[in-house]
Design a protein around this motif. Sequence first.
Motif, PDB file in Angstrom:
ATOM      1  N   UNK A 190       0.417   1.236  13.353  1.00 61.80           N
ATOM      2  CA  UNK A 190       0.685   0.607  12.050  1.00 61.80           C
ATOM      3  C   UNK A 190       0.499  -0.918  12.109  1.00 61.80           C
ATOM      4  N   UNK A 201      -6.007  -4.995   9.918  1.00 60.98           N
ATOM      5  CA  UNK A 201      -7.196  -4.631   9.149  1.00 60.98           C
ATOM      6  C   UNK A 201      -6.942  -4.643   7.648  1.00 60.98           C
ATOM      7  N   UNK A 202      -5.674  -4.488   7.259  1.00 56.77           N
ATOM      8  CA  UNK A 202      -5.325  -4.536   5.832  1.00 56.77           C
ATOM      9  C   UNK A 202      -5.086  -5.966   5.345  1.00 56.77           C
ATOM     10  N   UNK A 206       1.421   2.479   5.804  1.00 56.65           N
ATOM     11  CA  UNK A 206       0.603   1.263   5.898  1.00 56.65           C
ATOM     12  C   UNK A 206       1.430   0.030   5.549  1.00 56.65           C
ATOM     13  N   UNK A 262     -10.120   0.009  15.278  1.00 60.63           N
ATOM     14  CA  UNK A 262     -10.163   1.392  14.801  1.00 60.63           C
ATOM     15  C   UNK A 262     -10.349   2.334  15.992  1.00 60.63           C
ATOM     16  N   UNK A 275       0.810  -1.225   0.000  1.00 58.69           N
ATOM     17  CA  UNK A 275       0.000   0.000   0.000  1.00 58.69           C
ATOM     18  C   UNK A 275       0.844   1.276   0.000  1.00 58.69           C
ATOM     19  N   UNK A 299      -7.131   2.776  17.807  1.00 62.09           N
ATOM     20  CA  UNK A 299      -6.220   3.709  17.120  1.00 62.09           C
ATOM     21  C   UNK A 299      -6.668   5.154  17.342  1.00 62.09           C
ATOM     22  N   UNK A 330      -3.331  -1.477  12.327  1.00 64.39           N
ATOM     23  CA  UNK A 330      -3.867  -1.229  10.977  1.00 64.39           C
ATOM     24  C   UNK A 330      -3.531  -2.389  10.029  1.00 64.39           C
TER      25      UNK A 330
END
Lengths: 340, 340
Positions: free
Chosen positions: A257, A263-264, A113, A180, A39, A183, A260
Amino acid sequence: MSAVAIRTPQQTPSVLRVVGERTSDARRGETTVVLPLRHAGPHEVCVRWEVRGPAHLPVVAVLGGISANRHVAASRTFAERGWWDAQGDARWLAAHRVVSIDWVGSDGTLDAPIDTADQAAALAAVLDVLGIDALDAIVGCSYGAMVGLAFATTHPARVRHLVAIAGAHRPHPFASAWRALQRNVVALGQLQCDEAQGLSLARQLAMLSYRTPEEFGARFDATPILDGGSARCASEAWLAERGAAWAQKTSATAFVRLSESIDLHEILPSSVRVPTTLVAFAEDRLVPPDDIRALAAGISAPVRLQVLHSPYGHDAFLKEPDAIAHVLARALDCCEEACA
Amino acid sequence: MSAVAIRTPQQTPSVLRVVGERTSDARRGETTVVLPLRHAGPHEVCVRWEVRGPAHLPVVAVLGGISANRHVAASRTFAERGWWDAQGDARWLAAHRVVSIDWVGSDGTLDAPIDTADQAAALAAVLDVLGIDALDAIVGCSYGAMVGLAFATTHPARVRHLVAIAGAHRPHPFASAWRALQRNVVALGQLQCDEAQGLSLARQLAMLSYRTPEEFGARFDATPILDGGSARCASEAWLAERGAAWAQKTSATAFVRLSESIDLHEILPSSVRVPTTLVAFAEDRLVPPDDIRALAAGISAPVRLQVLHSPYGHDAFLKEPDAIAHVLARALDCCEEACA
């Protein structure tokens, strides 16, 4: 002290530093590599690795949760307890050559990311450095399971068996919402100059997602204590202590990070073409067993799914050493037979 | 406009203000009373109430969650939608005289520990003002169910039937931990001069405890959107909107003291000597059905427990109007027969 540099056409890992002789029972190193982050585009990162055990043993990459690191277990060379030692029976490791890495992003220097495929690319670069063509197995827990799944997708020829414990092919939308908000709590602390408290609270919220009401019901009283005109719940001190300890050793950037990154995470189950053992915990509120069942149904290779019960929910991967040892004995035997 | 003042030996409620004629279909008032707060000692508080429907009908106190208020349903006099209107079928209310109150502490002017027994005392003071000796029923949802249980314990002669939906005799330690972290997030926002964001995040965290993974799984995508170098989960915008709207109408003190009030709630099931209908939702992660089963087993009066299924978890009390209407039709018929 020795240094090794190996070049491959796609990536060009260069070894910064190696600690430990080739003849010692464990070595550590730091390798710089340009990773094509999925990303964020190409980034030069430093991947820290550790390898333990003699070269003739079957090679296993052992990957833990987002707070785990390259030091899986104590050795003569690096005698401090590793994260697998802390969670229980580490004897199975003695029969293997064990490779692990510090997660890319875990030192807080990379504010971009990162996803699980990027971690898999970092692991592949370390295998290049160590001259390991293919792993006999990956044993991944939680985040490590997701990275293992990504590795099996992007480097199917470099691993013969995958054991993925408490990880699925995608995050669950409820778990994503939970992360989320964590974060956002970190961001509130950062913007308002109380980074440590924001991080501590985020970790405490994460702890709730790792554990279960069953554990809290058995462990903590329902009646709060009134302290200075405010109620303090029975679990608050324990949670605050865990949060503060964690905030002390983690940077906000690393937390955000890596959170996240979960979630990625997204792989197509059918793109996994490596024999796989999956473990789900029935009480896991973060990675629901139904998601792991859907993954099992989609994998394009022999797959075995075990659903275990534990009052510890997602954290059962850390807190149920006997059950995990049993799974590994079966999975790695099977793998070794296949490789024999 | 009329004013009524009634004195009782224990408490001395005085009516500050009444809006609406005795002959109109609904009236509102504010009553000052010295409440002997269980954890904070005597405090003079202003209790805001509303009564709706003619005096000859059976009288029901209708009590909602911590964000509910005295305005249960629209009337000719107060035509705006009430919180019960918003959640569905309010026709059953037409057959009753309905009393409700704004929760003590909900205006943010009382910064002291409040508990559900204090709310029950406030309701009793309002009944004194209105000349109501005994309620035919209390219908309480969530926090209102806890207050109803407290009222049945402290004023057993003043209520003939209790309907307690999604409330138990004590908080669950896991739910308490979840609320404690929300209060700590509010404190982080307050100390750092971003009270609105702290409140918004706390409310968003609370929303997660009110809902279920099933709902999120069906409603939101698993794949986040990358926006300015950061991932935004599919549910984040919806949660943020809900949190911001809520922060705009709620003070931090009100949030913290009402949240704390749930954790201070504690009654002995055997002290409930009023016929009771209990409703639990199988998917409720905040008030687990097992706790409501334990309450049912302990109550010293006829009790009926219904366990319903809903993907909305705890919020099913707001989101399943048909199921709730069915429960009420049965419970209040039964109550009216008993009172006939």
